[in-house]
Design a protein around this motif. Structure first.
Motif, mmCIF file in Angstrom:
data_model
loop_
_atom_site.group_PDB
_atom_site.id
_atom_site.type_symbol
_atom_site.label_atom_id
_atom_site.label_comp_id
_atom_site.label_asym_id
_atom_site.label_seq_id
_atom_site.Cartn_x
_atom_site.Cartn_y
_atom_site.Cartn_z
ATOM 1 N N PHE A 150 -3.163 4.040 -0.702
ATOM 2 C CA PHE A 150 -3.694 3.479 -1.950
ATOM 3 C C PHE A 150 -3.094 2.097 -2.149
ATOM 4 C CE2 PHE A 150 -4.111 8.035 -2.672
ATOM 5 C CZ PHE A 150 -5.419 8.114 -3.160
ATOM 6 N N SER A 151 -3.933 1.155 -2.566
ATOM 7 C CA SER A 151 -3.457 -0.201 -2.770
ATOM 8 C C SER A 151 -2.579 -0.280 -4.017
ATOM 9 C CB SER A 151 -4.670 -1.125 -2.929
ATOM 10 O OG SER A 151 -4.232 -2.420 -3.221
ATOM 11 N N VAL A 152 -1.414 -0.920 -3.878
ATOM 12 C CA VAL A 152 -0.541 -1.128 -5.042
ATOM 13 C C VAL A 152 -0.716 -2.566 -5.529
ATOM 14 C CG1 VAL A 152 1.820 -1.011 -5.923
ATOM 15 C CG2 VAL A 152 1.112 0.537 -4.083
ATOM 16 N N PHE A 153 -0.480 -3.521 -4.644
ATOM 17 C CA PHE A 153 -0.724 -4.936 -4.929
ATOM 18 C C PHE A 153 -1.385 -5.555 -3.713
ATOM 19 C CE2 PHE A 153 3.350 -4.172 -7.223
ATOM 20 C CZ PHE A 153 2.925 -4.445 -8.517
ATOM 21 N N SER A 154 -2.196 -6.560 -3.969
ATOM 22 C CA SER A 154 -2.783 -7.263 -2.843
ATOM 23 C C SER A 154 -3.107 -8.684 -3.266
ATOM 24 C CB SER A 154 -4.046 -6.524 -2.411
ATOM 25 O OG SER A 154 -4.709 -7.274 -1.440
ATOM 26 N N GLN A 155 -2.826 -9.614 -2.390
ATOM 27 C CA GLN A 155 -3.044 -11.019 -2.715
ATOM 28 C C GLN A 155 -3.616 -11.722 -1.489
ATOM 29 O OE1 GLN A 155 -1.701 -12.174 -5.859
ATOM 30 N NE2 GLN A 155 -2.988 -13.946 -5.481
ATOM 31 N N THR A 156 -4.727 -12.430 -1.680
ATOM 32 C CA THR A 156 -5.280 -13.161 -0.544
ATOM 33 C C THR A 156 -5.298 -14.656 -0.854
ATOM 34 O OG1 THR A 156 -7.490 -12.843 -1.429
ATOM 35 C CG2 THR A 156 -6.787 -11.305 0.277
ATOM 36 N N ALA A 157 -5.369 -15.445 0.193
ATOM 37 C CA ALA A 157 -5.348 -16.895 0.017
ATOM 38 C C ALA A 157 -6.754 -17.456 0.110
ATOM 39 C CB ALA A 157 -4.490 -17.534 1.095
ATOM 40 N N LYS B 287 -11.265 -13.064 2.468
ATOM 41 C CA LYS B 287 -11.634 -11.857 1.734
ATOM 42 C C LYS B 287 -11.358 -10.622 2.569
ATOM 43 C CE LYS B 287 -14.780 -13.113 -1.818
ATOM 44 N NZ LYS B 287 -14.728 -14.570 -1.608
ATOM 45 N N VAL B 288 -10.841 -9.617 1.902
ATOM 46 C CA VAL B 288 -10.639 -8.352 2.578
ATOM 47 C C VAL B 288 -10.826 -7.250 1.534
ATOM 48 C CG1 VAL B 288 -8.118 -8.355 2.251
ATOM 49 C CG2 VAL B 288 -9.088 -7.092 4.141
ATOM 50 N N GLU B 289 -11.460 -6.154 1.947
ATOM 51 C CA GLU B 289 -11.625 -5.051 0.993
ATOM 52 C C GLU B 289 -10.308 -4.305 0.879
ATOM 53 O OE1 GLU B 289 -15.085 -2.494 1.741
ATOM 54 O OE2 GLU B 289 -15.884 -4.223 2.825
ATOM 55 N N ASP B 290 -9.776 -4.276 -0.328
ATOM 56 C CA ASP B 290 -8.486 -3.632 -0.557
ATOM 57 C C ASP B 290 -8.432 -2.197 -0.069
ATOM 58 O OD1 ASP B 290 -7.029 -5.605 -1.568
ATOM 59 O OD2 ASP B 290 -7.137 -4.967 -3.669
ATOM 60 N N ASP B 291 -9.486 -1.445 -0.377
ATOM 61 C CA ASP B 291 -9.481 -0.021 -0.032
ATOM 62 C C ASP B 291 -9.434 0.179 1.470
ATOM 63 O OD1 ASP B 291 -9.682 0.376 -2.662
ATOM 64 O OD2 ASP B 291 -11.800 0.967 -2.667
ATOM 65 N N LYS B 292 -10.206 -0.663 2.162
ATOM 66 C CA LYS B 292 -10.264 -0.556 3.616
ATOM 67 C C LYS B 292 -8.924 -0.966 4.213
ATOM 68 C CE LYS B 292 -14.304 -1.537 5.651
ATOM 69 N NZ LYS B 292 -15.325 -2.510 6.079
ATOM 70 N N LEU B 293 -8.377 -2.073 3.723
ATOM 71 C CA LEU B 293 -7.083 -2.553 4.218
ATOM 72 C C LEU B 293 -6.016 -1.472 4.021
ATOM 73 C CD1 LEU B 293 -5.334 -4.944 5.289
ATOM 74 C CD2 LEU B 293 -4.920 -5.529 2.916
ATOM 75 N N SER B 294 -6.018 -0.838 2.858
ATOM 76 C CA SER B 294 -5.003 0.178 2.566
ATOM 77 C C SER B 294 -5.147 1.378 3.486
ATOM 78 C CB SER B 294 -5.126 0.667 1.125
ATOM 79 O OG SER B 294 -5.075 -0.407 0.249
ATOM 80 N N ALA B 295 -6.365 1.823 3.679
ATOM 81 C CA ALA B 295 -6.589 3.004 4.518
ATOM 82 C C ALA B 295 -6.205 2.718 5.968
ATOM 83 C CB ALA B 295 -8.048 3.455 4.418
ATOM 84 N N VAL B 296 -6.641 1.568 6.478
ATOM 85 C CA VAL B 296 -6.342 1.226 7.877
ATOM 86 C C VAL B 296 -4.832 1.041 8.073
ATOM 87 C CG1 VAL B 296 -6.646 -0.553 9.659
ATOM 88 C CG2 VAL B 296 -8.611 0.238 8.351
ATOM 89 N N THR C 151 0.844 -1.183 0.000
ATOM 90 C CA THR C 151 0.000 0.000 0.000
ATOM 91 C C THR C 151 0.882 1.236 0.000
ATOM 92 O OG1 THR C 151 -1.612 -1.185 1.336
ATOM 93 C CG2 THR C 151 -1.720 1.186 1.432
ATOM 94 N N THR C 152 0.500 2.296 -0.682
ATOM 95 C CA THR C 152 1.286 3.533 -0.556
ATOM 96 C C THR C 152 1.103 4.062 0.867
ATOM 97 O OG1 THR C 152 -0.504 4.989 -1.247
ATOM 98 C CG2 THR C 152 0.954 4.157 -2.989
#
Ligand SMILES: Nc1nc2c(ncn2[C@@H]2O[C@H](COP(=O)(O)OP(=O)(O)OP(=O)(O)O)[C@@H](O)[C@H]2O)c(=O)[nH]1
Ligand SMILES: [Mg+2]
Lengths: 172, 135
Positions: free
Chosen positions: B30-37, B41-50, B25-26
């Protein structure tokens, strides 16, 4: 008594600047470089915290939130138990006035609570048209809040805002 | 073929086992890359902001309370942990974060994430597979 004041408003409206200006302690600062063009270099991603001692009984905690909506989970922390709210609007900025509308709802601003609106960036252009737009945003909600044109960098302006909040409470 | 973020996920997963999420994340969220297994599930935008907020608050605490240089933040839960560490990607300040499986080894996570964070400072990953769930 420790009272909690929130500073809210769009990106670049001057929340971090005014808290820096008001606080009697070194503020907690969580600004980082913005990776996109927002018209300035730094932006708040956590929280600003400053502190004012009013008199022996009263201290004010100044909480500045990020302007970007993606950080609204921080707004949720700040929202509870507020004594007063300062809303900053950037002069001649349609986005900023639009955000005011959103924030009035989000923070559930009511006439009875101490709340002041400050229009910033009025040094280059008059704030008249922004005042009109703000009034027409407030009126349908039955809100009649004090609206000042200020410079967030100016100590006198910042103090005027705080004095107004205290005066509103005392008059109630 | 160029390396993707998914490749990095696989590599670190082979060391740490059953990690749930790896994300870059920057610093300003802002999300740059994200990978889940699997089904995680996780919301990228929320994960990046938090991630961005927590790291900024961690930095503020390190600097203003301890008077030291910030390195990482860790959140422990009853079902694993989330570890966040500062890095750079393509010269932009970023945060690398990992959500572990149920039975994490903090020492190992810190070690491998540190290594990966150092690697990312000079890496150029292929954009393919970014933000895609891992099959
Ligand atoms: N010319 C002018 N500049 C101002 C005025 N008030 C604030 N500024 C400048 O405008 C910028 C405002 O930035 P911040 O205080 O970071 O704004 P913010 O509301 O905290 O923004 P976010 O944290 O990104 O939501 C700073 O560079 C201030 O120096 C003003 O009245 N006139
Ligand atoms: Mg700010």
């Amino acid at each position: 008594m420790h009272k909690k004041v929130a500073f809210i408003g769009s990106v670049g409206s001057g929340k971090t600047t005014i808290i820096d200006n008001l606080s009697s302690i070194n503020t907690v600062n969580t600004d980082v470089e913005s990776s996109v063009d927002i018209g300035k270099e730094m932006t708040t991603v956590g929280i600003d915290y400053g502190h004012i001692v009013v008199d022996q009984e009263t201290t004010l905690g100044l909480y500045g939130v990020p302007g970007q909506r993606k950080f609204s989970f921080i707004w949720d922390f700040v929202k509870d138990g507020l004594w007063a709210v300062v809303i900053l609007v950037r002069n001649r900025d349609r986005e900023s006035i639009h955000e005011l509308d959103h924030l009035l709802d989000y923070f559930d601003i009511q006439q009875h609570m101490p709340c002041v609106i400050g229009i910033t960036h009025v040094d280059s252009e008059s704030g008249e048209s922004t005042i009109k737009k703000i009034k027409s945003t407030l009126q349908p909600r039955g809100l009649n809040l004090p609206v000042y044109t200020i410079d967030a960098r100016d100590k006198e302006c910042a103090n005027l805002i705080m004095r107004t909040l205290i005066a509103i409470e005392e008059s109630q | 073929m160029k390396q993707t973020f998914a490749d990095l996920f696989k590599q670190i997963d082979s060391k740490l086992h059953s990690i749930r999420c790896l994300s870059l994340t920057t610093e300003d969220g802002f999300s740059v890359f994200s990978q889940t297994a699997g089904s995680f599930k996780v919301e990228d935008d929320k994960l990046s902001a938090v991630t961005s907020s927590l790291t900024a608050l961690g930095s503020a605490a390190a600097k203003q309370l301890i008077g030291a240089k910030f390195e990482s933040t860790c959140i422990e839960t009853n079902e694993g942990l989330m570890f966040m560490i500062k890095t750079k990607y393509q010269d932009k300040p970023c945060v690398l974060s990992l959500i572990s499986g149920n039975d994490p080894n903090l020492g190992q996570i810190r070690f491998y994430l540190n290594k990966l964070a150092a690697y990312l400072e000079t890496a150029k990953l292929s954009a393919a597979n970014d933000s895609q769930p891992q099959k």
